[in-house]
Design a protein around this motif. Structure first.
Motif, short mmCIF file in Angstrom:
data_model
loop_
_atom_site.label_atom_id
_atom_site.label_comp_id
_atom_site.label_asym_id
_atom_site.label_seq_id
_atom_site.Cartn_x
_atom_site.Cartn_y
_atom_site.Cartn_z
N ARG A 17 0.84 -1.19 0.00
CA ARG A 17 0.00 0.00 0.00
C ARG A 17 0.87 1.24 0.00
NH1 ARG A 17 -5.22 0.92 3.78
NH2 ARG A 17 -5.91 2.76 2.70
N ARG A 18 0.54 2.22 -0.87
CA ARG A 18 1.32 3.45 -0.97
C ARG A 18 0.96 4.38 0.18
NH1 ARG A 18 1.62 5.99 -6.74
NH2 ARG A 18 3.51 6.80 -5.85
N LYS A 19 1.97 4.98 0.76
CA LYS A 19 1.76 5.94 1.84
C LYS A 19 1.99 7.34 1.32
CE LYS A 19 3.14 2.80 5.49
NZ LYS A 19 4.06 2.55 6.59
N THR A 21 3.59 10.77 1.69
CA THR A 21 4.77 11.25 2.41
C THR A 21 4.59 12.71 2.81
OG1 THR A 21 5.89 11.97 0.40
CG2 THR A 21 6.25 9.68 1.10
#
Length: 90
Positions: A17-19, A21
């Protein structure tokens, strides 16, 4: 009887899963501020350009000044780096 997995499970099974930033949040905040700044500065101003005098939206005059300043800064940094590399090769 085996149960079918949902499509969402299949998609997320192979990909992490992309977080979001902190840099992305900062970029979005800066972008929102620039949009608000542009909308607020739509008044016409008289600008003495090299080729004449025109009534121009203030945001256009500010954008031209920003681009020219950023270009001059980039050239200065590039010159400094070239001098530094040249001094290291001697």
């Amino acid at each position: 009887m085996a149960t079918r997995s949902r499509a969402g499970d299949l998609e997320s099974a192979g990909k992490p899963r992309r977080k979001i930033t902190l840099a992305q949040i900062g970029f979005l905040i800066a972008l929102a501020l620039m949009i608000v700044f542009a909308v607020v500065n739509l008044d016409k101003v008289r600008v003495n350009w090299i080729f004449g005098t025109w009534n121009t939206p203030l945001i256009l005059a500010l954008a031209v000044a920003f681009v020219l300043g950023a270009g001059a800064g980039a050239l200065a940094v590039r010159q400094r780096g070239a001098r530094k590399r040249k001094a290291q090769t001697r």
